[in-house]
Design a protein around this motif. Structure first.
Motif, PDB file in Angstrom:
ATOM      1  N   PRO A  63       7.548   4.162   2.228  1.00 14.50           N
ATOM      2  CA  PRO A  63       7.795   2.800   2.698  1.00 14.50           C
ATOM      3  C   PRO A  63       6.891   1.802   1.982  1.00 14.50           C
ATOM      4  O   PRO A  63       5.812   2.158   1.508  1.00 14.50           O
ATOM      5  N   TYR A  64       7.356   0.572   1.906  1.00 14.84           N
ATOM      6  CA  TYR A  64       6.641  -0.469   1.178  1.00 14.84           C
ATOM      7  C   TYR A  64       5.723  -1.229   2.128  1.00 14.84           C
ATOM      8  O   TYR A  64       6.018  -2.328   2.563  1.00 14.84           O
ATOM      9  N   ASN A  65       4.610  -0.572   2.442  1.00 10.84           N
ATOM     10  CA  ASN A  65       3.612  -1.098   3.365  1.00 10.84           C
ATOM     11  C   ASN A  65       2.257  -1.092   2.679  1.00 10.84           C
ATOM     12  O   ASN A  65       1.982  -0.232   1.835  1.00 10.84           O
ATOM     13  N   TYR A  66       1.400  -2.030   3.086  1.00 12.92           N
ATOM     14  CA  TYR A  66       0.040  -2.069   2.565  1.00 12.92           C
ATOM     15  C   TYR A  66      -0.852  -2.702   3.621  1.00 12.92           C
ATOM     16  O   TYR A  66      -0.466  -3.695   4.245  1.00 12.92           O
ATOM     17  N   THR A  67      -2.040  -2.129   3.821  1.00 14.60           N
ATOM     18  CA  THR A  67      -3.021  -2.732   4.717  1.00 14.60           C
ATOM     19  C   THR A  67      -4.133  -3.323   3.864  1.00 14.60           C
ATOM     20  O   THR A  67      -4.820  -2.610   3.132  1.00 14.60           O
ATOM     21  N   TRP A  68      -4.264  -4.631   3.942  1.00 18.51           N
ATOM     22  CA  TRP A  68      -5.277  -5.369   3.196  1.00 18.51           C
ATOM     23  C   TRP A  68      -6.516  -5.452   4.074  1.00 18.51           C
ATOM     24  O   TRP A  68      -6.532  -6.133   5.090  1.00 18.51           O
ATOM     25  N   ASN A  69      -7.551  -4.721   3.703  1.00 22.64           N
ATOM     26  CA  ASN A  69      -8.793  -4.659   4.475  1.00 22.64           C
ATOM     27  C   ASN A  69      -9.821  -5.634   3.921  1.00 22.64           C
ATOM     28  O   ASN A  69      -9.792  -5.986   2.748  1.00 22.64           O
ATOM     29  N   GLY A  70     -10.754  -6.041   4.781  1.00 22.77           N
ATOM     30  CA  GLY A  70     -11.846  -6.900   4.357  1.00 22.77           C
ATOM     31  C   GLY A  70     -11.425  -8.312   4.009  1.00 22.77           C
ATOM     32  O   GLY A  70     -12.059  -8.969   3.185  1.00 22.77           O
ATOM     33  N   VAL A  71     -10.379  -8.794   4.629  1.00 23.52           N
ATOM     34  CA  VAL A  71      -9.884 -10.151   4.358  1.00 23.52           C
ATOM     35  C   VAL A  71     -10.887 -11.161   4.905  1.00 23.52           C
ATOM     36  O   VAL A  71     -11.291 -11.077   6.062  1.00 23.52           O
ATOM     37  N   THR A  72     -11.294 -12.085   4.086  1.00 19.81           N
ATOM     38  CA  THR A  72     -12.251 -13.108   4.516  1.00 19.81           C
ATOM     39  C   THR A  72     -11.519 -14.314   5.108  1.00 19.81           C
ATOM     40  O   THR A  72     -10.316 -14.471   4.927  1.00 19.81           O
ATOM     41  N   SER A  73     -12.263 -15.160   5.783  1.00 25.50           N
ATOM     42  CA  SER A  73     -11.683 -16.356   6.400  1.00 25.50           C
ATOM     43  C   SER A  73     -10.978 -17.202   5.356  1.00 25.50           C
ATOM     44  O   SER A  73     -11.448 -17.344   4.234  1.00 25.50           O
ATOM     45  N   GLY A  74      -9.837 -17.764   5.734  1.00 22.58           N
ATOM     46  CA  GLY A  74      -9.101 -18.636   4.835  1.00 22.58           C
ATOM     47  C   GLY A  74      -7.613 -18.577   5.100  1.00 22.58           C
ATOM     48  O   GLY A  74      -7.151 -17.884   5.989  1.00 22.58           O
ATOM     49  N   ALA A  75      -6.874 -19.312   4.308  1.00 18.40           N
ATOM     50  CA  ALA A  75      -5.410 -19.340   4.400  1.00 18.40           C
ATOM     51  C   ALA A  75      -4.850 -18.608   3.189  1.00 18.40           C
ATOM     52  O   ALA A  75      -5.351 -18.765   2.075  1.00 18.40           O
ATOM     53  N   TYR A  76      -3.825 -17.831   3.414  1.00 20.69           N
ATOM     54  CA  TYR A  76      -3.251 -17.013   2.353  1.00 20.69           C
ATOM     55  C   TYR A  76      -1.737 -17.106   2.343  1.00 20.69           C
ATOM     56  O   TYR A  76      -1.111 -17.116   3.403  1.00 20.69           O
ATOM     57  N   ILE A  77      -1.160 -17.156   1.158  1.00 21.36           N
ATOM     58  CA  ILE A  77       0.281 -17.037   0.990  1.00 21.36           C
ATOM     59  C   ILE A  77       0.519 -15.646   0.411  1.00 21.36           C
ATOM     60  O   ILE A  77       0.035 -15.322  -0.675  1.00 21.36           O
ATOM     61  N   LEU A  78       1.232 -14.833   1.167  1.00 20.89           N
ATOM     62  CA  LEU A  78       1.524 -13.471   0.741  1.00 20.89           C
ATOM     63  C   LEU A  78       2.863 -13.434   0.032  1.00 20.89           C
ATOM     64  O   LEU A  78       3.803 -14.115   0.419  1.00 20.89           O
ATOM     65  N   SER A  79       2.948 -12.625  -1.004  1.00 20.09           N
ATOM     66  CA  SER A  79       4.223 -12.437  -1.695  1.00 20.09           C
ATOM     67  C   SER A  79       4.336 -10.988  -2.123  1.00 20.09           C
ATOM     68  O   SER A  79       3.359 -10.242  -2.132  1.00 20.09           O
ATOM     69  N   ALA A  80       5.549 -10.610  -2.449  1.00 16.80           N
ATOM     70  CA  ALA A  80       5.813  -9.250  -2.906  1.00 16.80           C
ATOM     71  C   ALA A  80       6.831  -9.323  -4.034  1.00 16.80           C
ATOM     72  O   ALA A  80       7.703 -10.193  -4.047  1.00 16.80           O
ATOM     73  N   ARG A  81       6.699  -8.398  -4.980  1.00 21.16           N
ATOM     74  CA  ARG A  81       7.636  -8.330  -6.097  1.00 21.16           C
ATOM     75  C   ARG A  81       8.148  -6.903  -6.205  1.00 21.16           C
ATOM     76  O   ARG A  81       7.372  -5.965  -6.352  1.00 21.16           O
ATOM     77  N   ALA A  82       9.472  -6.750  -6.127  1.00 16.80           N
ATOM     78  CA  ALA A  82      10.108  -5.440  -6.282  1.00 16.80           C
ATOM     79  C   ALA A  82      10.655  -5.337  -7.701  1.00 16.80           C
ATOM     80  O   ALA A  82      11.259  -6.277  -8.208  1.00 16.80           O
ATOM     81  N   THR A  83      10.434  -4.190  -8.333  1.00 15.95           N
ATOM     82  CA  THR A  83      10.954  -3.923  -9.672  1.00 15.95           C
ATOM     83  C   THR A  83      11.926  -2.750  -9.577  1.00 15.95           C
ATOM     84  O   THR A  83      11.627  -1.752  -8.928  1.00 15.95           O
TER      85      THR A  83
END
Length: 92
Positions: A63-83
């Motif tokens: 499955p196309y899952n990921y856990t991003w650990n250690g994220v610091t305070s802030g605003a983020y735009i998440l994106s993904a690219r499938a090939t």
């Protein structure tokens, strides 16, 4: 949010969570998941990005899952690219 690849038959990619997140703790974890499919072939990999910086790459079959650990305070735009198997890609 989804995007399709206009070359060949469409590829689709869709987030299963919000793609814009705000983190207000010193260190957090964000679980990211997408679905990806290709109408005329197979998905080879999905890459995950935050504010344009690559976080991870997950090979097929998912499955196309990921856990991003250690994220610091802030605003983020998440994106993904499938090939796909033809080297074409779709961005979400």
């Amino acid at each position: 949010m989804s995007a399709t690849n206009t070359a060949a038959l469409p590829m689709s990619l869709a987030f299963l969570i919000k793609s814009c997140v705000s983190v207000d703790t010193r260190s957090a974890s964000i679980s990211i998941a997408v679905t990806a499919s290709d109408a005329d072939g197979t998905i080879r990999k999905v890459e995950f990005f935050a504010n344009g910086a690559k976080l991870a790459e997950v090979p097929a079959p998912g499955p196309y899952n990921y856990t991003w650990n250690g994220v610091t305070s802030g605003a983020y735009i998440l994106s993904a690219r499938a090939t796909d198997d033809k080297g074409l890609w779709g961005l979400s």
